[in-house]
Design an enzyme around this catalytic site. Structure first.
Site, short mmCIF file in Angstrom:
data_model
loop_
_atom_site.label_atom_id
_atom_site.label_comp_id
_atom_site.label_asym_id
_atom_site.label_seq_id
_atom_site.Cartn_x
_atom_site.Cartn_y
_atom_site.Cartn_z
N HIS A 71 1.02 -1.26 -0.07
CA HIS A 71 0.09 0.20 0.04
C HIS A 71 0.84 1.21 0.02
CE1 HIS A 71 -2.84 3.13 1.61
NE2 HIS A 71 -3.81 2.34 1.31
N PHE A 72 1.36 1.68 -0.95
CA PHE A 72 1.30 1.30 -2.45
C PHE A 72 2.65 0.93 -2.90
CE2 PHE A 72 -2.09 4.51 -1.57
CZ PHE A 72 -3.10 3.59 -1.79
#
Length: 172
Positions: A71-72
């Site tokens: 993430h991410f």
């Protein structure tokens, strides 16, 4: 009057996640990796912004925390929902610390604002919950306002965090 513990180590929190702190059929913190704190540095039922109690916890940020890898990709950020969940975890912990029975469930939140982020270069997250209302009758519920700080700066706020404790059979 029995003196209650006012801070909890990581090992204490793991005891809670293993069901060893409050006994069977009572609330437990989630186990890692969903346990979103390393320690509770302060808990009481008299101070805080509303005079109903306060709980303060910390999470040490390490670049290898599990959520940074996904993430991410190429833009690692701790998901804001994990900070929100940490605040719910703490409200539930407060209810158990007060001696209430039942399993904890998040019931909602009035308002959440995100004004910053937690990245791998951050050092420490601090969660602060100021309890507004504690109901200890047939319904066991706490309502509190919370904030998430990273390296001394407030980056999330949540109003009216609600958590309840339920006995077996009460949860639908």
């Amino acid at each position: 009057m029995t003196e209650r513990q006012s801070s909890f180590s990581y090992n204490d929190l793991i005891d809670s996640s293993n069901g060893k702190m409050w006994g069977p059929d009572n609330a437990q913190l989630p186990a890692p990796p969903m346990l979103m704190m390393d320690r509770i540095t302060h808990i009481d039922d008299e101070t805080g912004e509303h005079g109903k109690g306060q709980i303060v916890a910390e999470l040490d940020i390490k670049p290898d925390l599990w959520f940074f890898d996904c993430h991410f990709k190429g833009d690692p950020v701790m998901p804001g929902c994990l900070g929100l969940d940490a605040m719910w975890q703490l409200v539930g912990f407060f209810l158990c610390w007060k001696g209430n029975p039942g399993k904890g469930r998040a019931l909602g939140v009035g308002e959440v604002k995100f004004t910053g982020q937690i990245t791998p270069d951050c050092k420490k997250v601090r969660y602060v919950i100021d309890l507004k209302r504690v109901i200890q009758r047939r319904l066991i519920m706490a309502i509190g306002d919370g904030r998430v700080e990273v390296d001394g700066k407030t980056i999330y706020t949540a109003k009216d965090l609600r958590v309840g404790l339920f006995k077996p059979g009460e949860m639908a």
